[in-house]
Every structure is written in structure tokens, then in C-alpha cells.
Write a protein that holds these residues in place. Structure first.
Motif, PDB file in Angstrom:
ATOM      1  N   GLY A  58      69.268  32.803 -70.729  1.00 50.53           N
ATOM      2  CA  GLY A  58      68.024  33.199 -71.384  1.00 50.53           C
ATOM      3  C   GLY A  58      68.202  34.380 -72.307  1.00 50.53           C
ATOM      4  O   GLY A  58      67.284  35.172 -72.494  1.00 50.53           O
ATOM      5  N   GLU A  59      69.386  34.517 -72.895  1.00 53.79           N
ATOM      6  CA  GLU A  59      69.700  35.677 -73.728  1.00 53.79           C
ATOM      7  C   GLU A  59      69.643  35.386 -75.224  1.00 53.79           C
ATOM      8  O   GLU A  59      70.093  36.190 -76.019  1.00 53.79           O
ATOM      9  CB  GLU A  59      71.084  36.219 -73.359  1.00 53.79           C
ATOM     10  CG  GLU A  59      71.155  36.749 -71.951  1.00 53.79           C
ATOM     11  CD  GLU A  59      72.546  37.217 -71.564  1.00 53.79           C
ATOM     12  OE1 GLU A  59      73.505  37.004 -72.338  1.00 53.79           O
ATOM     13  OE2 GLU A  59      72.665  37.797 -70.474  1.00 53.79           O
ATOM     14  N   CYS A  60      69.102  34.232 -75.612  1.00 54.24           N
ATOM     15  CA  CYS A  60      68.972  33.958 -77.045  1.00 54.24           C
ATOM     16  C   CYS A  60      67.488  33.794 -77.387  1.00 54.24           C
ATOM     17  O   CYS A  60      66.670  33.508 -76.517  1.00 54.24           O
ATOM     18  CB  CYS A  60      69.783  32.733 -77.448  1.00 54.24           C
ATOM     19  SG  CYS A  60      69.360  31.198 -76.609  1.00 54.24           S
ATOM     20  N   ASP A  61      67.180  33.975 -78.662  1.00 51.23           N
ATOM     21  CA  ASP A  61      65.781  33.856 -79.065  1.00 51.23           C
ATOM     22  C   ASP A  61      65.362  32.383 -79.067  1.00 51.23           C
ATOM     23  O   ASP A  61      66.188  31.483 -78.952  1.00 51.23           O
ATOM     24  CB  ASP A  61      65.543  34.514 -80.424  1.00 51.23           C
ATOM     25  CG  ASP A  61      66.356  33.885 -81.539  1.00 51.23           C
ATOM     26  OD1 ASP A  61      66.461  32.640 -81.590  1.00 51.23           O
ATOM     27  OD2 ASP A  61      66.890  34.642 -82.366  1.00 51.23           O
ATOM     28  N   GLU A  62      64.078  32.158 -79.194  1.00 53.68           N
ATOM     29  CA  GLU A  62      63.519  30.809 -79.074  1.00 53.68           C
ATOM     30  C   GLU A  62      64.054  29.857 -80.140  1.00 53.68           C
ATOM     31  O   GLU A  62      64.354  28.702 -79.859  1.00 53.68           O
ATOM     32  CB  GLU A  62      61.987  30.866 -79.125  1.00 53.68           C
ATOM     33  CG  GLU A  62      61.320  29.537 -78.884  1.00 53.68           C
ATOM     34  CD  GLU A  62      61.664  28.892 -77.551  1.00 53.68           C
ATOM     35  OE1 GLU A  62      61.714  27.652 -77.487  1.00 53.68           O
ATOM     36  OE2 GLU A  62      61.892  29.613 -76.567  1.00 53.68           O
ATOM     37  N   SER A  63      64.197  30.313 -81.375  1.00 47.60           N
ATOM     38  CA  SER A  63      64.685  29.423 -82.434  1.00 47.60           C
ATOM     39  C   SER A  63      66.148  29.036 -82.200  1.00 47.60           C
ATOM     40  O   SER A  63      66.527  27.884 -82.424  1.00 47.60           O
ATOM     41  CB  SER A  63      64.502  30.051 -83.815  1.00 47.60           C
ATOM     42  OG  SER A  63      65.288  31.204 -83.960  1.00 47.60           O
ATOM     43  N   THR A  64      66.957  29.976 -81.730  1.00 53.23           N
ATOM     44  CA  THR A  64      68.355  29.665 -81.413  1.00 53.23           C
ATOM     45  C   THR A  64      68.425  28.692 -80.253  1.00 53.23           C
ATOM     46  O   THR A  64      69.163  27.708 -80.295  1.00 53.23           O
ATOM     47  CB  THR A  64      69.139  30.951 -81.075  1.00 53.23           C
ATOM     48  OG1 THR A  64      69.093  31.824 -82.201  1.00 53.23           O
ATOM     49  CG2 THR A  64      70.578  30.648 -80.711  1.00 53.23           C
ATOM     50  N   ARG A  65      67.627  28.937 -79.213  1.00 52.39           N
ATOM     51  CA  ARG A  65      67.604  28.038 -78.067  1.00 52.39           C
ATOM     52  C   ARG A  65      67.196  26.636 -78.493  1.00 52.39           C
ATOM     53  O   ARG A  65      67.805  25.646 -78.093  1.00 52.39           O
ATOM     54  CB  ARG A  65      66.642  28.546 -76.989  1.00 52.39           C
ATOM     55  CG  ARG A  65      66.758  27.751 -75.681  1.00 52.39           C
ATOM     56  CD  ARG A  65      65.494  27.791 -74.852  1.00 52.39           C
ATOM     57  NE  ARG A  65      64.334  27.245 -75.526  1.00 52.39           N
ATOM     58  CZ  ARG A  65      64.111  25.930 -75.741  1.00 52.39           C
ATOM     59  NH1 ARG A  65      64.970  25.040 -75.357  1.00 52.39           N
ATOM     60  NH2 ARG A  65      63.015  25.525 -76.350  1.00 52.39           N
ATOM     61  N   ALA A  66      66.198  26.521 -79.355  1.00 52.18           N
ATOM     62  CA  ALA A  66      65.733  25.212 -79.820  1.00 52.18           C
ATOM     63  C   ALA A  66      66.826  24.482 -80.601  1.00 52.18           C
ATOM     64  O   ALA A  66      67.039  23.275 -80.405  1.00 52.18           O
ATOM     65  CB  ALA A  66      64.476  25.371 -80.666  1.00 52.18           C
ATOM     66  N   ARG A  67      67.536  25.201 -81.483  1.00 49.94           N
ATOM     67  CA  ARG A  67      68.626  24.572 -82.257  1.00 49.94           C
ATOM     68  C   ARG A  67      69.748  24.110 -81.334  1.00 49.94           C
ATOM     69  O   ARG A  67      70.263  22.994 -81.479  1.00 49.94           O
ATOM     70  CB  ARG A  67      69.180  25.546 -83.295  1.00 49.94           C
ATOM     71  CG  ARG A  67      68.324  25.684 -84.523  1.00 49.94           C
ATOM     72  CD  ARG A  67      69.072  26.364 -85.658  1.00 49.94           C
ATOM     73  NE  ARG A  67      69.770  27.578 -85.285  1.00 49.94           N
ATOM     74  CZ  ARG A  67      69.253  28.797 -85.271  1.00 49.94           C
ATOM     75  NH1 ARG A  67      67.997  28.973 -85.612  1.00 49.94           N
ATOM     76  NH2 ARG A  67      69.972  29.842 -84.944  1.00 49.94           N
TER      77      ARG A  67
END
Length: 85
Positions: free
Chosen positions: A18-27
């Protein structure tokens, strides 16, 4: 934007933690869901994380160790991906 598998796999632990932002996680998630080799690798990483969490009782490694492990993991992932080509 097309993501390279080695870049995705290098960042899987950040996503699992859970250490990345939402847009990075989505990609990352989109790529993983549409790439069979990454789905398999992600599943292995997720199982390893659960095992480590269960066996280590929730202890957190020192930040310096975490950073060294992340760097080493990225190096190994990139080397293995390049050697498969």
C-alpha cells in the motif's frame, strides 16, 4: 500507457504494501490483470508477503534493510527479465 513487465514486477511490493498512490496502483493492477506472466508472478509475491507476515508476527524490518531489499529485488527482476528475451 504500456508498462514494461520488469517495471511492474519491480513495484509489486510497493503495491502490496500500500505504498504507491492510487493512479500508480491502478496502472499496475491493470497491467497485472492483462498479462499472464505478471499475474503468476504477482500471485507468488502476494503469497510470499502473507507467509512473511504470518511467520514474522507483524514485525517491521528496519528501513535501511527494506531499502536494500527493494533495490536488490529490482536488480534481480530486471536481470531475469532481460535474460529471458
Amino acid at each position: 500507457m504500456q508498462l514494461d513487465c520488469s517495471a511492474v514486477l519491480a513495484d509489486v511490493w510497493m503495491m502490496l504494501d500500500g505504498e504507491c498512490d492510487e493512479s500508480t496502483r491502478a496502472r499496475l493492477q491493470h497491467h497485472i490483470e492483462n498479462c499472464s506472466p505478471c499475474i503468476e508472478a504477482y500471485g507468488l509475491e502476494e503469497k510470499l508477503k502473507r507467509l512473511l507476515s504470518r511467520k514474522c508476527g507483524g514485525e517491521r524490518a528496519p528501513e535501511s534493510l527494506r531499502q536494500r531489499l527493494k533495490l536488490e529485488y529490482r536488480r534481480v527482476t530486471i536481470i531475469e527479465t532481460r535474460s529471458e528475451s
